[in-house]
Enzyme design. Structure first.
Site, PDB file in Angstrom:
ATOM      1  N   TYR A 160       0.680  -0.777  -0.315  1.00  0.00           N
ATOM      2  CA  TYR A 160      -0.256  -0.161  -0.273  1.00  0.00           C
ATOM      3  C   TYR A 160       0.881   1.430  -0.099  1.00  0.00           C
ATOM      4  CZ  TYR A 160      -4.795  -1.916   0.333  1.00  0.00           C
ATOM      5  OH  TYR A 160      -5.345  -3.115   0.227  1.00  0.00           O
ATOM      6  N   LYS A 237       2.311 -14.583   6.416  1.00  0.00           N
ATOM      7  CA  LYS A 237       2.414 -15.855   5.249  1.00  0.00           C
ATOM      8  C   LYS A 237       4.413 -15.746   5.610  1.00  0.00           C
ATOM      9  CE  LYS A 237       0.860 -18.886   2.502  1.00  0.00           C
ATOM     10  NZ  LYS A 237       0.051 -19.513   2.514  1.00  0.00           N
ATOM     11  N   ASP A 338      -3.542 -17.481   5.753  1.00  0.00           N
ATOM     12  CA  ASP A 338      -4.648 -18.161   4.990  1.00  0.00           C
ATOM     13  C   ASP A 338      -5.316 -18.671   5.937  1.00  0.00           C
ATOM     14  OD1 ASP A 338      -2.067 -19.765   4.849  1.00  0.00           O
ATOM     15  OD2 ASP A 338      -2.168 -21.139   3.325  1.00  0.00           O
ATOM     16  N   ASP A 362      -6.618  -5.660   5.563  1.00  0.00           N
ATOM     17  CA  ASP A 362      -7.072  -5.413   4.579  1.00  0.00           C
ATOM     18  C   ASP A 362      -8.564  -6.494   3.851  1.00  0.00           C
ATOM     19  OD1 ASP A 362      -9.090  -3.605   2.422  1.00  0.00           O
ATOM     20  OD2 ASP A 362      -6.886  -3.387   1.204  1.00  0.00           O
TER      21      ASP A 362
END
Length: 476
Positions: A160, A237, A338, A362
């Protein structure tokens, strides 16, 4: 000082001390009405917030609202493409705390997103999104009431930051060439990899500073929660992106076990301490086997490292955190990104505060909002050390603008977060109770009314929903 703004003639400024607001009883708070349905949402929301403050404190406290402009409304006042005028930025700098409705993302060049721009300009590094269920709200899930989480999303880094180059651009080609011919071949773990020449390319920076200041706020928030909710989960992750997302996890644990050592315990530390409490005669090696079931298949070096971890935990915090004392501490753990998406749906009650990087946060905040009723019921705040902006999390829905029919819940609940930030919990509780009771009594706008069983007909208007919330402030 301002070109087209007129500040209130009464009221005082909020100041900051080490990142914490110093709030007078008559704060001046800028507000941005918002584009599209903002014309309906803001009047209903302001009415609710003012009524709550008056009901909670009589005349002892009062918000002095200061109208400022951004988005399409700013262009009407300041001219074409003036989506974020300096007047507005100056007002937020001066008064520190603001609230806003939804804003249009400009099409074409210039500002990519007004929301992202505000976060970066004021270094609002913590995007805070509570997701909890209000009884009676339509939800696609069988047990949405089990979800009650607060997402702390890092707001200023990750992709971002917007550092990227278009496929075929001169700078993009130079960067790809540098990576392919120099940097990648000279990094042993990347040998054999190449970036396709027709790629667009972006940079994903994750810093220790950015990661730890976010986790610091998340842990500080956890310390204010009831004991059963004092948990912070680092979402990442890191199994794939070891030096960015994996580093976020590592830096989070480092902060928890240094700056908050007396107040925190990590999940692995709790296993070690709990194992010993269950069997005081347990050896270091057997304790290591219990915290890592694959211990006996590991190399001697890895076995030694795990035994070293067990020994260090017992030596450093055995006295302060052992004998069950760790159960009174803030639990800090981590989960793969995930996996957490699935677990929020299958085991939602196991989580409280989720600390994430920008992109993961987000996705995750919108997914969590869907479980408890959608973005119409999802508040948000962007908080830094010298400013805070509270905001609706949904879009502008221009086709509904001016019809007095949309749900003001997101703006109103963002106002609840603002009241809590000011330390005005009594007023915040009135709004929360009023909204919960309005929904429980099936007094809702069309977006909720059409999904209820049986459907509510006729639904309330936007303004009427605000009045229903006020009516139910004191409903038990």
């Amino acid at each position: 000082m301002y070109d087209k703004l007129i500040p209130p003639t009464t009221g005082s400024k909020i100041t900051f001390d080490h990142g914490q607001p110093i709030v007078p009883n008559d704060p001046i708070i800028p507000y941005i009405r918002g584009d599209g349905t903002g014309v309906d949402l803001w009047p209903a929301s302001q009415r609710v917030l003012d009524a709550a403050v008056a009901a909670a404190y009589g005349g002892d406290r009062q918000i002095n609202w200061f109208k400022v402009y951004a988005g399409d409304e700013a262009c009407e006042v300041y001219g074409t493409y003036q989506y974020l005028p300096e007047d507005t930025l100056g007002a937020i700098r001066e008064y520190g705390v603001a609230i806003k409705g939804p804003l249009t993302t400009p099409i074409g060049g210039g500002i990519r997103s007004l929301n992202v721009a505000l976060r970066q300009i004021f270094d609002l590094y913590s995007c805070v999104r509570p997701c909890r269920y209000y009884q009676g709200t339509p939800s696609p899930h069988k047990n949405p009431e089990q979800l009650d989480v607060i997402i702390y999303r890092e707001n200023t880094e990750d992709i971002y930051l917007g550092i990227e180059w278009k496929e075929g651009s001169e700078t993009g080609k130079k960067l790809i060439d540098l990576l392919n011919t120099d940097l990648i071949p000279n990094t042993s773990e990347h040998k054999g990899k190449q970036i396709r020449l027709d790629s667009g390319i972006g940079i994903k920076p994750i810093s220790k500073t950015g990661s730890q200041r976010l986790v610091r706020r998340a842990i500080a928030h956890a310390l204010r929660l009831p004991p059963a909710k004092q948990m912070v989960t680092l979402v990442h992750k890191g199994n794939i992106m070891k030096y960015t997302e994996g580093a976020f996890r590592d830096w989070g644990y480092e902060l928890a076990t240094t700056e908050f050592r007396a107040q925190c315990v990590t999940e692995r530390e709790s296993w070690i301490l709990g194992n010993l409490e269950g069997n005081p005669d347990l050896s270091i090696e057997d304790n290591a086997r219990l915290i890592d079931p694959g211990y006996d298949t590991l190399t001697p070096e890895k076995q030694q490292a795990i035994c070293g971890e067990v020994k260090e935990v017992l030596e450093t915090i055995g006295a302060s955190h052992g004998q069950g004392q760790w159960k009174t501490k803030v639990m800090v753990n981590d989960r793969i990104a995930d996996s957490i998406f699935q677990q929020l749906q299958t085991r939602p009650g196991e989580y409280s505060i989720l600390a994430t990087m920008n992109l993961n946060g987000d996705y995750l905040s919108d997914a969590a909002a869907a479980i408890v009723g959608g973005l119409g019921m999802a508040p948000g705040a962007n908080i830094g050390d010298t400013a805070a902006i509270f905001e609706a999390t949904h879009g502008t829905a221009p086709k509904h603008a001016g019809l007095d029919r949309v749900n003001p819940g997101s703006v109103i609940l963002s106002g609840v977060m603002l009241l809590e930030y000011l330390g005005w919990q009594e007023a915040a509780d009135l709004v929360t109770n009023g909204l919960a009771q309005a929904i429980a009594h099936r007094e809702v706008t069309y977006d909720l009314a059409r999904l209820m069983e049986p459907p509510v007909n006729p639904p309330l208007k936007c303004s009427e929903f605000g009045e229903a919330i006020i009516k139910h402030f004191h409903t038990p």
